[in-house]
Design a protein around this motif. Structure first.
Motif, short mmCIF file in Angstrom:
data_model
loop_
_atom_site.label_atom_id
_atom_site.label_comp_id
_atom_site.label_asym_id
_atom_site.label_seq_id
_atom_site.Cartn_x
_atom_site.Cartn_y
_atom_site.Cartn_z
N PHE A 430 0.82 -1.20 0.00
CA PHE A 430 0.00 0.00 0.00
C PHE A 430 0.86 1.26 0.00
O PHE A 430 0.60 2.20 -0.73
CB PHE A 430 -0.92 -0.02 1.22
N ILE A 434 1.63 1.27 -4.00
CA ILE A 434 0.42 1.82 -4.61
C ILE A 434 0.37 3.33 -4.41
O ILE A 434 0.25 4.09 -5.38
CB ILE A 434 -0.83 1.13 -4.03
N VAL A 435 0.41 3.78 -3.16
CA VAL A 435 0.55 5.21 -2.89
C VAL A 435 2.05 5.51 -3.01
O VAL A 435 2.81 5.35 -2.06
CB VAL A 435 0.00 5.58 -1.50
N ALA A 532 -5.17 8.02 0.85
CA ALA A 532 -4.84 6.81 0.09
C ALA A 532 -5.65 6.75 -1.21
O ALA A 532 -5.12 6.37 -2.26
CB ALA A 532 -5.11 5.57 0.95
N ARG A 533 -6.91 7.12 -1.14
CA ARG A 533 -7.76 7.09 -2.34
C ARG A 533 -7.27 8.09 -3.38
O ARG A 533 -7.15 7.77 -4.57
CB ARG A 533 -9.20 7.40 -1.96
N ALA A 536 -3.59 6.89 -4.75
CA ALA A 536 -3.33 5.54 -5.21
C ALA A 536 -2.85 5.56 -6.66
O ALA A 536 -3.44 6.23 -7.51
CB ALA A 536 -4.60 4.70 -5.10
#
Length: 774
Positions: A430, A434-435, A532-533, A536
């Motif tokens: 994560f 991703i981030v 995070a959203r 991402a």
């Protein structure tokens, strides 16, 4: 902003933060001022809210790689076709690639720019570092570099970076395809160090290969710094571009390969029985061994001359890594993560079997579920944990530690360490896989945020899990260190002295304090998920994180970022004094009783007490003529006149005044000092005479008009016998001795001996399991 101007701005911000003074010489106007120019200006690429701007862009690089592992010579040979997409608004005349394996080249600066010293006991790794050379030649050897038509391309290698000069400018919206052939000698990471390499097992004469940062890969070109071309020195990790991968990896036929992405040809590389087990694992409720322990042990005895090629594909990842060995057990479990099936898997040798077979894959599954709850749903189809006496992460695959004793037992410390490292490294999927923050510039953005989520996940694994990073009181030993041993969290990786406390523990602790003490779980969790959203599969900066957390919560946190991330001041808030006040009720029954108690207290002294005890004859008792009206007068008697005066006074009070007089309130004026300098909320526990307790929480904003000394009055219905600051140790206060009124002595301890640290991943601490077995 270009890299040089950005770094200058960062340096100026850093110096401003160290000074902690926009209003020098004042007791206010410093710690609560907004960050202002300490953050880069918002623009069309990054908005003031912390979200990507309307013209946000990022580059992309796709890879088609074929590689061969030479198990006899420990050599890797590869060829790749790279397609690079210029999504920026800038024409590019060259591109930068990373050659991270060059960190092992003795000529690289990272092998000489650290201090060194001798000690009584030294490992081979330490000796090799002093020798400055090795028996084998290390580093990436470029065999051929051409465009897609086979025309040679000029290039320049500067240590761990390679610049390719393009035949013509790559315009915005265009793509460029090129081919690279290379090879390198794989290093023994147990001796030479590094994040990838091999481990040799002398007892069965086999190798475990962890193949990482192994191919020439694109550096990031971004809106905030241009090319990220800071050299890889072994500490600051990576800044990488997202893309799609197809990798064909040729190995001895008895090797098992696990990698980023999904294997495209399991049916060809697995035995029929193994392939059937793989299909069964898609629906099992418990981890199922695709390659069993017996099969792994049988493979140890042979060294196949035949070869197999494993083919993997991965979409929208920033990197690719793999493990290859004939000594691997492989188990798998289909896991439901937010309604999507993810294959949680583990690869491990016989020495790790007692721990990894029981725990690893279940820990992987738990990590995916917990992180998905606190950030975004895990988007990839696979997550892998590999036991490799290591701790390092890549997309969908990570390398961890945790080995049992020869008899299969293990210590509790080894078990907990293994669970913690698996959570941490799987969690890195994560942050930053991703981030995708820049680990070269800001280690805390991946390590700190990930360690915080690791803490949440450990605590949801077991309420008694002994988390070492996250609880506020566990960072105090670091924060009380001498100033010359400290640096702000906002410090480049290579310049940090205490790397673990600075980049992992302190930011994780800060976020835990934000969640539990400053913002509250509801506001924090929403804002953290929003960060995070938003980011991402993008490249966030610290400013994007800081701004999003405030934007999504409506909580002004500039004072918190300034103190915790840009400064080195510790938390040390002291109770200086407590003054007790009661309302003068005018009630003679109360006032004269209090007066009598005070009179008696003042009249008593040591000579009076001892004379009475010794039976000294007093003159006024022997000669009663000396006694007069005052000898028998009760000065504290409540007279009828006193009662009438009080009734007249009380009758004249308003209803509100009567309510106050009847309440018998106690007022406590408490003075506090900010000894450490880092402003924090006040959490005050009151203990009353009847044994009950009550807690007040005061915002850190109480310090805004005087950052060093404040006084606050509290009204209590009951009499207070003790006051305590931060009773649950929430704020990381480095000196708890000044947190109590009245002062409470705390015993200190000393040790006669200190236990030596064991080899990473080996069983450490006491082993009651082994003793019980005996």
């Amino acid at each position: 902003m270009r890299k040089k101007s950005f770094q200058l701005a960062l340096a100026l911000s850093f110096m401003a933060a160290i000074a902690q003074a926009q209003n020098p010489g004042s007791n206010h106007g410093n710690r609560f001022e907004q960050l202002g120019t300490m953050l880069q200006d918002p623009n069309v690429y990054r908005s003031a809210s912390g979200a990507p701007g309307p013209k946000y862009w990022q580059q992309r690089a796709d890879y088609d790689i074929t590689a061969t592992l030479d198990d006899e010579k420990q050599k890797l040979t590869g060829a790749e076709t790279v397609t690079y997409y210029n999504n920026s608004p800038d024409p590019l005349t060259y591109i930068w690639l990373q050659l991270d394996e060059n960190e092992h080249d003795p000529k690289s600066d990272n092998n000489s720019f650290d201090e060194s010293s001798m000690s009584d006991k030294m490992s081979m790794r330490s000796v090799n570092a002093l020798l400055g050379n090795a028996d084998r030649e290390f580093g990436v050897k470029i065999v051929k570099l051409t465009d897609e038509n086979g025309k040679a391309l000029p290039y320049t290698i500067n240590q761990t970076m390679m610049r390719i000069d393009l035949p013509q400018a790559l315009q915005p919206g265009q793509k460029f395809r090129f081919k690279v052939e290379w090879w390198y000698n794989i290093s023994d990471r147990m001796v030479q160090g590094g994040r990838g390499g091999y481990e040799y097992f002398a007892e069965d004469k086999n190798y475990l290969y962890t193949i990482t940062q192994w191919y020439p890969r694109l550096a990031v070109y971004s809106d905030f710094q241009g090319w990220q071309n800071k050299q890889f020195t072994g500490r600051g990790e990576f800044a990488l571009t997202f893309g799609n991968f197809r990798v064909s990896f040729n190995v001895p036929a008895d090797h098992v390969v696990g990698a980023t992405g999904e294997c495209q040809n399991y049916k060809e590389v697995l035995s029929p029985a193994q392939f059937q087990r793989w299909q069964q694992a898609q629906t099992t409720k418990q981890p199922l061994e695709v390659v069993t322990l017996d099969e792994a042990k049988k493979a140890l005895a042979g060294h196949a001359t035949a070869r197999k090629t494993w083919v993997y594909e991965a979409q929208n990842v920033r990197d690719f890594a793999l493990v290859s060995s004939r000594r691997l057990v492989w188990d798998a479990l289909a896991t439901n993560v937010e309604g999507k099936k993810v294959m949680a898997m583990s690869y491990y040798g016989p020495e790790a079997y007692p721990l990894y077979n029981r725990y690893s894959t279940k820990v992987v599954a738990h990590t995916l579920k917990t992180y998905s709850k606190h950030t975004i749903p895990y988007p990839y189809p696979v997550a892998i944990s590999v036991e490799a006496a290591n701790g390092m992460e890549y997309p969908m695959i990570c390398f961890n530690y945790g080995r049992a004793e020869k008899d299969g037992t293990y210590s509790e410390a080894t078990k907990n360490g293994m669970i913690g490292v698996i959570i941490h490294e799987v969690g890195h999927n994560f942050f930053p896989m991703i981030v995708n923050s820049d680990e070269r510039q800001w280690s805390w953005m991946d390590e700190g945020l990930n360690t915080f989520c690791q803490f949440l996940t450990e605590q949801e694994w077991d309420n008694n899990f002994p988390s070492n990073r996250g609880p506020a009181h566990k960072i105090t030993d670091y924060m009380k260190m001498p100033k010359d041993q400290l640096e702000p969290i906002m410090t480049n990786s290579e310049n940090i002295i205490q790397f673990g406390p600075n980049a992992y523990a302190k930011p994780a602790t800060a976020l835990n304090i934000l969640r539990e003490t400053v913002m509250g779980r509801e506001l924090f969790d929403f804002a953290f998920r929003e960060y995070a959203r938003r980011w991402a599969f993008k490249h966030p900066t610290p400013a994007d994180f800081f701004r999003t957390m405030e934007d999504a919560s409506a909580v002004d946190l500039d004072w918190f970022w300034r103190g915790w991330f840009y400064g080195i001041e510790p938390v040390d808030i002291a109770i200086d004094s407590v003054k007790w006040y009661r309302l003068d009720t005018k009630d003679p029954n109360v006032s004269k009783a209090e007066a009598k108690a005070k009179y008696d207290r003042n009249a008593e002294h040591i000579a009076r007490t001892r004379n009475k005890a010794a039976g000294v004859p007093f003159a006024v008792d022997q000669d009663t003529s000396l006694q007069d009206f005052y000898s028998k007068w009760n000065r504290f008697e409540v007279t009828a006149e006193d009662k009438a005066d009080y009734q007249s006074f009380y009758a004249g009070l308003s209803p509100e005044e009567k309510k106050l007089y009847d309440s018998k309130k106690n007022f406590y004026e408490v003075s506090f000092s900010n000894v450490g300098g880092l402003v924090m909320p006040l959490i005050i526990e009151w203990t009353f005479a009847d044994g009950t307790k009550e807690t007040d929480r005061i915002s850190a904003y109480i310090w805004r008009k005087d950052e060093f000394h404040i006084t606050k009055v509290f009204a209590k219905d009951k009499e207070v016998v003790a006051v305590k600051l931060d009773p649950q140790r929430e704020t990381a206060d480095i000196d708890e001795a000044n947190n109590s009124w009245p002062r409470v002595a705390t015993p200190s301890r000393f040790e006669m001996f200190r236990q030596k640290e064991g080899v990473r991943g080996a069983s450490t601490g006491g082993n009651p399991m082994q003793k019980a077995k005996k």
